[in-house]
Design a protein around this motif. Structure first.
Motif, PDB file in Angstrom:
ATOM      1  N   VAL A   1      16.500   3.818 -10.012  1.00 57.62           N
ATOM      2  CA  VAL A   1      16.530   5.283 -10.061  1.00 57.62           C
ATOM      3  C   VAL A   1      17.402   5.850  -8.935  1.00 57.62           C
ATOM      4  O   VAL A   1      18.141   6.821  -9.131  1.00 57.62           O
ATOM      5  N   GLU A   2      17.365   5.206  -7.766  1.00 60.67           N
ATOM      6  CA  GLU A   2      18.189   5.709  -6.663  1.00 60.67           C
ATOM      7  C   GLU A   2      19.674   5.588  -7.007  1.00 60.67           C
ATOM      8  O   GLU A   2      20.453   6.532  -6.838  1.00 60.67           O
ATOM      9  N   SER A   3      20.100   4.416  -7.516  1.00 55.28           N
ATOM     10  CA  SER A   3      21.517   4.198  -7.843  1.00 55.28           C
ATOM     11  C   SER A   3      21.982   5.158  -8.936  1.00 55.28           C
ATOM     12  O   SER A   3      23.066   5.739  -8.856  1.00 55.28           O
TER      13      SER A   3
ATOM     14  N   GLY B   1       3.772  -2.092   8.892  1.00 55.46           N
ATOM     15  CA  GLY B   1       4.221  -0.798   8.412  1.00 55.46           C
ATOM     16  C   GLY B   1       5.702  -0.812   8.066  1.00 55.46           C
ATOM     17  O   GLY B   1       6.508  -1.356   8.810  1.00 55.46           O
ATOM     18  N   GLU B   2       6.037  -0.203   6.940  1.00 58.89           N
ATOM     19  CA  GLU B   2       7.450   0.037   6.656  1.00 58.89           C
ATOM     20  C   GLU B   2       7.761   1.378   7.295  1.00 58.89           C
ATOM     21  O   GLU B   2       7.229   2.408   6.884  1.00 58.89           O
ATOM     22  N   THR B   3       8.605   1.368   8.305  1.00 61.60           N
ATOM     23  CA  THR B   3       8.779   2.553   9.137  1.00 61.60           C
ATOM     24  C   THR B   3      10.258   2.898   9.347  1.00 61.60           C
ATOM     25  O   THR B   3      10.774   2.752  10.453  1.00 61.60           O
TER      26      THR B   3
ATOM     27  N   GLY C   1      22.171  12.918   5.895  1.00 62.78           N
ATOM     28  CA  GLY C   1      22.261  12.880   4.438  1.00 62.78           C
ATOM     29  C   GLY C   1      20.964  13.323   3.768  1.00 62.78           C
ATOM     30  O   GLY C   1      20.883  13.350   2.551  1.00 62.78           O
ATOM     31  N   PHE C   2      19.931  13.635   4.560  1.00 63.96           N
ATOM     32  CA  PHE C   2      18.663  14.115   3.996  1.00 63.96           C
ATOM     33  C   PHE C   2      18.197  15.297   4.816  1.00 63.96           C
ATOM     34  O   PHE C   2      18.129  15.193   6.035  1.00 63.96           O
ATOM     35  N   THR C   3      17.852  16.395   4.151  1.00 71.97           N
ATOM     36  CA  THR C   3      17.402  17.572   4.899  1.00 71.97           C
ATOM     37  C   THR C   3      15.878  17.589   5.009  1.00 71.97           C
ATOM     38  O   THR C   3      15.181  17.369   4.009  1.00 71.97           O
TER      39      THR C   3
ATOM     40  N   HIS D   1      13.762  -5.757  -1.071  1.00 72.76           N
ATOM     41  CA  HIS D   1      14.093  -5.212  -2.395  1.00 72.76           C
ATOM     42  C   HIS D   1      14.846  -3.883  -2.318  1.00 72.76           C
ATOM     43  O   HIS D   1      15.162  -3.312  -3.351  1.00 72.76           O
ATOM     44  N   ASP D   2      15.084  -3.378  -1.127  1.00 73.66           N
ATOM     45  CA  ASP D   2      15.744  -2.077  -0.963  1.00 73.66           C
ATOM     46  C   ASP D   2      17.164  -2.189  -0.411  1.00 73.66           C
ATOM     47  O   ASP D   2      17.753  -1.176  -0.041  1.00 73.66           O
ATOM     48  N   ASN D   3      17.675  -3.389  -0.327  1.00 70.76           N
ATOM     49  CA  ASN D   3      18.980  -3.561   0.317  1.00 70.76           C
ATOM     50  C   ASN D   3      19.813  -4.624  -0.368  1.00 70.76           C
ATOM     51  O   ASN D   3      19.268  -5.585  -0.904  1.00 70.76           O
TER      52      ASN D   3
ATOM     53  N   ASP E   1       3.837   1.169   2.744  1.00 66.43           N
ATOM     54  CA  ASP E   1       5.083   1.789   2.300  1.00 66.43           C
ATOM     55  C   ASP E   1       5.345   3.115   3.035  1.00 66.43           C
ATOM     56  O   ASP E   1       4.442   3.962   3.123  1.00 66.43           O
ATOM     57  N   VAL E   2       6.579   3.288   3.511  1.00 60.23           N
ATOM     58  CA  VAL E   2       7.004   4.506   4.262  1.00 60.23           C
ATOM     59  C   VAL E   2       5.844   5.197   4.984  1.00 60.23           C
ATOM     60  O   VAL E   2       5.679   6.412   4.896  1.00 60.23           O
ATOM     61  N   ILE E   3       5.098   4.414   5.721  1.00 56.30           N
ATOM     62  CA  ILE E   3       3.861   4.939   6.301  1.00 56.30           C
ATOM     63  C   ILE E   3       4.146   5.981   7.379  1.00 56.30           C
ATOM     64  O   ILE E   3       3.322   6.866   7.627  1.00 56.30           O
ATOM     65  N   ASN E   4       5.324   5.910   7.985  1.00 55.08           N
ATOM     66  CA  ASN E   4       5.611   6.911   9.029  1.00 55.08           C
ATOM     67  C   ASN E   4       5.935   8.292   8.453  1.00 55.08           C
ATOM     68  O   ASN E   4       6.129   9.232   9.203  1.00 55.08           O
ATOM     69  N   TYR E   5       5.968   8.417   7.114  1.00 53.40           N
ATOM     70  CA  TYR E   5       6.266   9.732   6.519  1.00 53.40           C
ATOM     71  C   TYR E   5       4.999  10.505   6.138  1.00 53.40           C
ATOM     72  O   TYR E   5       5.081  11.602   5.608  1.00 53.40           O
ATOM     73  N   ILE E   6       3.813   9.921   6.363  1.00 51.37           N
ATOM     74  CA  ILE E   6       2.608  10.544   5.776  1.00 51.37           C
ATOM     75  C   ILE E   6       2.179  11.850   6.440  1.00 51.37           C
ATOM     76  O   ILE E   6       1.494  12.651   5.828  1.00 51.37           O
TER      77      ILE E   6
ATOM     78  N   SER F   1      23.760  -0.507  -3.678  1.00 60.84           N
ATOM     79  CA  SER F   1      22.642  -0.480  -4.630  1.00 60.84           C
ATOM     80  C   SER F   1      21.527  -1.458  -4.278  1.00 60.84           C
ATOM     81  O   SER F   1      21.763  -2.607  -3.903  1.00 60.84           O
ATOM     82  N   ARG F   2      20.299  -0.980  -4.463  1.00 60.31           N
ATOM     83  CA  ARG F   2      19.130  -1.831  -4.243  1.00 60.31           C
ATOM     84  C   ARG F   2      19.010  -2.897  -5.338  1.00 60.31           C
ATOM     85  O   ARG F   2      18.317  -3.891  -5.174  1.00 60.31           O
ATOM     86  N   ASP F   3      19.710  -2.672  -6.471  1.00 59.47           N
ATOM     87  CA  ASP F   3      19.621  -3.638  -7.567  1.00 59.47           C
ATOM     88  C   ASP F   3      20.190  -5.013  -7.209  1.00 59.47           C
ATOM     89  O   ASP F   3      19.857  -6.007  -7.850  1.00 59.47           O
TER      90      ASP F   3
ATOM     91  N   LEU G   1       0.869  -1.182   0.000  1.00 64.50           N
ATOM     92  CA  LEU G   1       0.000   0.000   0.000  1.00 64.50           C
ATOM     93  C   LEU G   1       0.906   1.233   0.000  1.00 64.50           C
ATOM     94  O   LEU G   1       1.576   1.513   0.987  1.00 64.50           O
ATOM     95  N   VAL G   2       0.934   1.928  -1.148  1.00 58.67           N
ATOM     96  CA  VAL G   2       1.837   3.066  -1.297  1.00 58.67           C
ATOM     97  C   VAL G   2       0.999   4.329  -1.291  1.00 58.67           C
ATOM     98  O   VAL G   2       0.475   4.751  -2.325  1.00 58.67           O
ATOM     99  N   VAL G   3       0.840   4.925  -0.124  1.00 53.75           N
ATOM    100  CA  VAL G   3      -0.055   6.072  -0.021  1.00 53.75           C
ATOM    101  C   VAL G   3       0.620   7.309   0.568  1.00 53.75           C
ATOM    102  O   VAL G   3      -0.051   8.256   0.970  1.00 53.75           O
TER     103      VAL G   3
HETATM  104  O1  ISL Z   1      15.572   5.591   0.617  1.00 55.75           O
HETATM  105  C1  ISL Z   1      15.817   5.489   1.797  1.00 55.75           C
HETATM  106  C2  ISL Z   1      16.883   6.251   2.339  1.00 55.75           C
HETATM  107  O2  ISL Z   1      18.005   6.049   1.507  1.00 55.75           O
HETATM  108  C3  ISL Z   1      15.055   4.544   2.644  1.00 55.75           C
HETATM  109  O3  ISL Z   1      15.202   4.693   3.973  1.00 55.75           O
HETATM  110  C4  ISL Z   1      13.633   4.690   2.227  1.00 55.75           C
HETATM  111  O4  ISL Z   1      12.955   5.552   3.065  1.00 55.75           O
HETATM  112  C5  ISL Z   1      12.948   3.396   2.253  1.00 55.75           C
HETATM  113  O5  ISL Z   1      13.749   2.480   1.630  1.00 55.75           O
HETATM  114  C6  ISL Z   1      11.580   3.544   1.572  1.00 55.75           C
HETATM  115  O6  ISL Z   1      11.284   2.464   0.747  1.00 55.75           O
HETATM  116  C7  ISL Z   1      10.025   2.313   0.186  1.00 55.75           C
HETATM  117  O7  ISL Z   1       9.533   3.472  -0.438  1.00 55.75           O
HETATM  118  C8  ISL Z   1      10.227   3.936  -1.587  1.00 55.75           C
HETATM  119  C9  ISL Z   1      10.544   2.829  -2.585  1.00 55.75           C
HETATM  120  O8  ISL Z   1      11.492   3.284  -3.504  1.00 55.75           O
HETATM  121  C10 ISL Z   1      11.062   1.592  -1.903  1.00 55.75           C
HETATM  122  O9  ISL Z   1      11.284   0.574  -2.832  1.00 55.75           O
HETATM  123  C11 ISL Z   1      10.066   1.221  -0.852  1.00 55.75           C
HETATM  124  O10 ISL Z   1      10.359   0.010  -0.221  1.00 55.75           O
HETATM  125  C12 ISL Z   1       9.339   4.947  -2.224  1.00 55.75           C
HETATM  126  O11 ISL Z   1       8.078   4.404  -2.455  1.00 55.75           O
END
Ligand code: ISL
Length: 552
Positions: free
Chosen positions: A382-384, A252-254, A218-220, A324-326, A195-200, A408-410, A100-102
């Motif tokens: 896209v991140e890499s 939750g992804e937090t 590393g992020f402002t 998939h992000d690590n 997805d990143v639900i704690n950022y909403i 890289s997440r790849d 759920l990407v909201v």
């Molecule tokens: O990108 C980060 C910092 O470098 C991570 O902490 C990030 O907040 C986290 O990986 C978020 O991931 C989720 O949301 C992203 C998506 O690209 C990821 O694949 C997904 O798991 C945006 O939707």
């Protein structure tokens, strides 16, 4: 007292659809491909799938940029394919958890297109569209703001330029989201990974971020949204409006949520989330994902002791190494892969015997490792790609490449290795991303026939966990807490006790009193031991007196 629940007993398996199984021969994984592998997953012992996004998307962030929440992306198949997947899963007594990407939508979502058109649009306030940007930066490099010259407006995107942040302050937007969630739940979906639900929830007025924190992290700007003022309210509302009526499961992804806040998010009585993913164990202290360093498992030992003792007493924990992000955990710990098999089995042992719900990531059950990328053009993420460009402005290209290679997440997005065939048995066509290249020695087909394989080890352990309440609901107790390089704990319930001993180093380890691990266990019924070079990867059911001698 723990309330027994299906998701506490379940073993979850995350599928990254692009890379799991290609059913139609276009080089990209899809839903028919997943359906064709359900028996494999069932046999492994998987109870529930978490699918990364399969919704209609321009694919700027591989589906985490959604254009239409209620449509299946044509690359992955059709809604009929989806319905069939759900039916086939339920027929096997397995469950489906969707992503759920909201926090954001694609800039191609019709809400965003309407929002840009006119200040009168009801959708204008669905996003953060302002006359002036602030100093926040994006997770995918550069400013977190795009300029739209037509209306002379700036739009906020914490992730890629095509992932526009939604304004959760707007009640109409929230209702639209709940309606969409209910629509999926009506179909029979069992729950969501948020997805990143704690950022909403963003701080009102979007104040500038502190530059000291920005440099450190590393992020402002992150301090203004990683645990925003309305986060708990929003979660309670999602729960009430959408999840509770369907008894839907939620994880939750937090990122960045520590133990204290995590406890609030997952406390049963608050009605927010069932579980959350903490990421604090993925890098050892002082390190970030793009650093080149070897991960010391003693850090993991201290992390799990802390969380098992101080979090698992009130909340239920998720247990994972890969997603998939690590990069792959195996490669982070052992750069040369000298102990690939043994390490894979030991991590499996820990994951299946700690107190919490294991989440496997595709390929982990085979011991898949990082890819040895040689050129920047071989990366797809896209991140890499953005980060490489950014780094090249600050350092030599070679150095920038090494950082991307480290983080890289790849690495986790290479094709699942089904067989030794060209395309790894993943696809008859050229896969959308190159394979690891070791599919001749590491693939599901050969591991299924080998009782000593990592895959067989996972299967046996999952089966053991399933029939052993002590390994699911039992208490946990650590001994030799200060001892480096060895991890020892017991799980016990109603007179049944299991002892788990793991060697975290590359050398043979002795128990206190100089007893080699293997000797001290002689005569015990060892349920799932692996005789390997590292010595001391053992799980056994043992009589109480052994525990006394271990404590001595
Ligand atoms: O990108 C980060 C910092 O470098 C991570 O902490 C990030 O907040 C986290 O990986 C978020 O991931 C989720 O949301 C992203 C998506 O690209 C990821 O694949 C997904 O798991 C945006 O939707």
């Amino acid at each position: 007292k723990i309330t027994p629940t299906w998701w506490k007993e379940a073993v979850f398996y995350q599928i990254y659809p692009r890379s799991f199984m290609d059913g139609n021969g276009d080089g990209v994984g899809d839903l028919p491909g997943i359906i064709s592998k359900l028996d494999y997953l069932k046999e492994l012992g998987v109870d529930a799938l978490w699918l990364s996004p399969i919704y209609d998307s321009p694919g700027d962030d591989n589906g985490y940029d959604i254009r239409d929440y209620q449509k299946i992306d044509s690359q992955f198949g059709t809604m009929e394919d989806f319905d069939l997947l759900l039916t086939e899963l339920h027929a096997r007594n397995m469950r489906l958890v969707m992503d759920l990407v909201v926090n954001h939508t694609s800039d191609e979502h019709h809400w965003f297109k309407e929002a840009l058109k006119s200040s009168e649009s009801t959708y204008r306030d669905y996003y953060f569209l302002r006359k002036e940007p602030n100093n926040w930066t994006s997770f995918f490099s550069g400013s977190a703001w795009n300029h739209y010259p037509e209306e002379d407006l700036w739009g906020l995107h914490l992730f890629s330029k095509k992932q526009m942040d939604l304004n959760w302050e707007n009640p109409k937007l929230r209702q639209d989201i709940y309606q969409m969630i209910r629509w999926w739940l009506e179909k029979g979906v069992d729950g969501f990974r948020l997805d990143v639900i704690n950022y909403i929830s963003k701080e009102t007025g979007l104040p500038d971020g502190d530059s000291f924190i920005g440099n450190l992290m590393g992020f402002t700007g992150i301090e203004h949204y990683f645990y925003g003022p309305k986060l708990h309210n929003h979660l309670q509302e999602i729960q009430k409006e959408a999840f509770t009526p369907y008894q839907a499961f939620s994880v939750g992804e937090t990122p960045g949520i520590g133990m204290k806040m995590g406890k609030l998010l997952t406390d049963d009585s608050r009605g927010e989330l069932n579980m959350m993913f903490s990421f604090d164990h993925l890098e050892t202290s002082g390190h970030a994902r793009f650093d080149q360093y070897e991960y010391d498992l003693n850090y993991y030992k201290s992390y799990i002791m802390d969380w098992m003792e101080n979090f698992a007493d009130t909340s239920w924990m998720s247990l994972f190494y890969d997603n998939h992000d690590n990069p792959r955990m195996l490669s982070k710990v052992d750069h040369t892969h000298t102990h690939r098999q043994e390490l894979a089995k030991m991590l499996a042992m820990i994951q299946m015997t700690l107190k919490g719900t294991p989440f496997l990531y595709q390929g982990q059950e085979l011991g898949m490792i990082n890819k040895d990328f040689h050129e920047i053009s071989n990366f797809r993420d896209v991140e890499s790609i953005n980060k490489y460009k950014e780094l090249c402005e600050k350092m030599p290209k070679e150095e920038a490449f090494l950082q991307i290679l480290a983080g890289s997440r790849d690495h986790a997005r290479t094709p699942m290795q089904w067989s030794a065939k060209p395309g790894c048995g993943f696809s008859n066509a050229v896969p959308w991303i190159d394979s690891d290249g070791d599919e001749l020695v590491c693939n599901a087909e050969i591991q299924m026939q080998d009782s000593e394989s990592v895959l067989s080890f996972y299967r046996d352990l999952i089966a053991l966990r399933r029939k052993t309440p002590a390994l699911i609901y039992g208490d946990i107790e650590f001994t030799h807490k200060k001892r480096k390089d060895i991890l020892i704990y017991t799980r016990y319930l109603e007179g049944e006790t299991y002892l788990i001993i793991c060697n975290l180093s590359n050398d043979e380890q002795k128990l206190p009193g100089n007893v080699p691990v293997s000797e001290s266990l002689e005569g015990l019924e060892s349920l799932s031991a692996s005789a390997d070079e590292r010595k001391g990867l053992v799980l056994c059911n043992y009589p109480a007196k052994v525990m006394k001698s271990l404590r001595a």
